[in-house]
Design a protein around this motif. Structure first.
Motif, PDB file in Angstrom:
ATOM      1  N   ARG A  90     -15.518   0.390  -0.689  1.00  0.00           N
ATOM      2  CA  ARG A  90     -15.851  -0.123   0.652  1.00  0.00           C
ATOM      3  C   ARG A  90     -15.591   0.789   1.737  1.00  0.00           C
ATOM      4  N   LEU A  91     -14.586   1.243   1.731  1.00  0.00           N
ATOM      5  CA  LEU A  91     -13.918   2.185   2.673  1.00  0.00           C
ATOM      6  C   LEU A  91     -14.983   3.414   2.960  1.00  0.00           C
ATOM      7  N   LEU A  92     -14.854   4.059   1.516  1.00  0.00           N
ATOM      8  CA  LEU A  92     -15.617   5.406   1.671  1.00  0.00           C
ATOM      9  C   LEU A  92     -17.301   5.115   1.960  1.00  0.00           C
ATOM     10  N   GLN A 112     -15.523  12.521  -3.401  1.00  0.00           N
ATOM     11  CA  GLN A 112     -14.669  13.926  -3.363  1.00  0.00           C
ATOM     12  C   GLN A 112     -14.059  13.970  -1.942  1.00  0.00           C
ATOM     13  N   GLN A 113     -13.808  13.113  -1.338  1.00  0.00           N
ATOM     14  CA  GLN A 113     -12.929  13.079   0.021  1.00  0.00           C
ATOM     15  C   GLN A 113     -12.176  11.666  -0.059  1.00  0.00           C
ATOM     16  N   THR A 165      -9.126  12.566  -6.625  1.00  0.00           N
ATOM     17  CA  THR A 165      -7.844  13.152  -6.076  1.00  0.00           C
ATOM     18  C   THR A 165      -7.188  14.327  -6.942  1.00  0.00           C
ATOM     19  N   ARG A 166      -7.877  14.681  -8.224  1.00  0.00           N
ATOM     20  CA  ARG A 166      -7.178  15.652  -8.959  1.00  0.00           C
ATOM     21  C   ARG A 166      -5.809  15.252  -9.401  1.00  0.00           C
TER      22      ARG A 166
END
Length: 235
Positions: free
Chosen positions: A52-54, A62-63, A115-116
């Motif tokens: 939801r935030l994204l 990717q961020q 996040t890798r």
């Protein structure tokens, strides 16, 4: 319209804090003040809330958002290891405008995005943010703005960009600094290194509230060299 609580009024502050905690518990979004800029917050352990935030920011996986914590004990619980140089940085600049990227604790059940295997963690120097974090635990928090727009330093700017995507707005007046946190990557300090591996260095991913000069006082040669000036730029 989503409610806005004036945190300078004691009654509104108490009501706003209660409703903010309840909204986080329901997987909704809250805009809260920090010592840098206003942040949009979600339960870090709720994948739906983080998505939801994204979505509210118009941001892709990717961020992934950073995670705000109430203290160093929570940092230690979220990452694989806190290297000694990072302990020194935390002692010098936390709470404050320094976000630290480290390998995350693999046993944690969360999904912050791509996040890798890392997590970016910060302890803010704002009493309202810290009080909420004490109650809710770690929160995924990004600047309260649409991606590509300036970070909100006043609540009206956040409302204008995020609207009803946010359940509760906590208004504590203009941001203390209006300068986003500095982000450093300290992942190379963790784990074994091969015989021919390069020397571990802390990299600055984003310049912000804590300067490179301040970082270098603590880290000395562990901090990456300053970038070369652009050709034709100031010397």
């Amino acid at each position: 319209m989503s409610p806005v609580y004036d945190c300078s009024d004691e009654a509104q502050l108490l009501s706003g804090m209660r409703h903010a905690r309840q909204a986080i518990g329901r997987g909704e979004l809250v805009v809260l003040p920090t010592d840098t800029v206003y942040g949009i917050a979600a339960d870090a352990f709720s994948p739906r809330a983080v998505q939801r935030l994204l979505d509210a920011k118009g941001r892709g996986r990717q961020q992934p958002p950073p995670v705000l914590v109430a203290g160093t004990a929570t940092l230690a619980a979220l990452v694989q290891e806190v290297p000694e140089p990072i302990e020194r940085l935390v002692g010098e600049f936390w709470p404050g405008g320094l976000t630290i990227v480290l390998p995350s604790q693999p046993s944690l059940a969360w999904d912050l995005g791509d996040t890798r295997g890392t997590v970016a963690v910060r302890m803010p120097a704002h009493h309202i943010a810290l009080e909420i974090l004490e109650e809710t635990g770690p929160l995924a928090v990004s600047s309260a703005n649409l991606t590509g727009r300036p970070a909100a330093v006043a609540i009206d700017a956040a409302i204008g960009m995020l609207g009803d995507d946010v359940a509760v707005y906590l208004d504590a007046g203009p941001s203390a600094t209006g300068i986003a946190s500095t982000i450093i990557d300290a992942t190379s300090l963790v784990g074994p290194r091969g015989e021919n591996a390069p020397e571990p260095r802390v990299r600055v991913l984003r310049d912000g509230a804590v300067t490179r000069e301040q970082l270098r006082v603590v880290l000395e040669d562990l901090l990456e060299p300053d970038p070369e000036p652009e050709p034709g730029g100031p010397r």
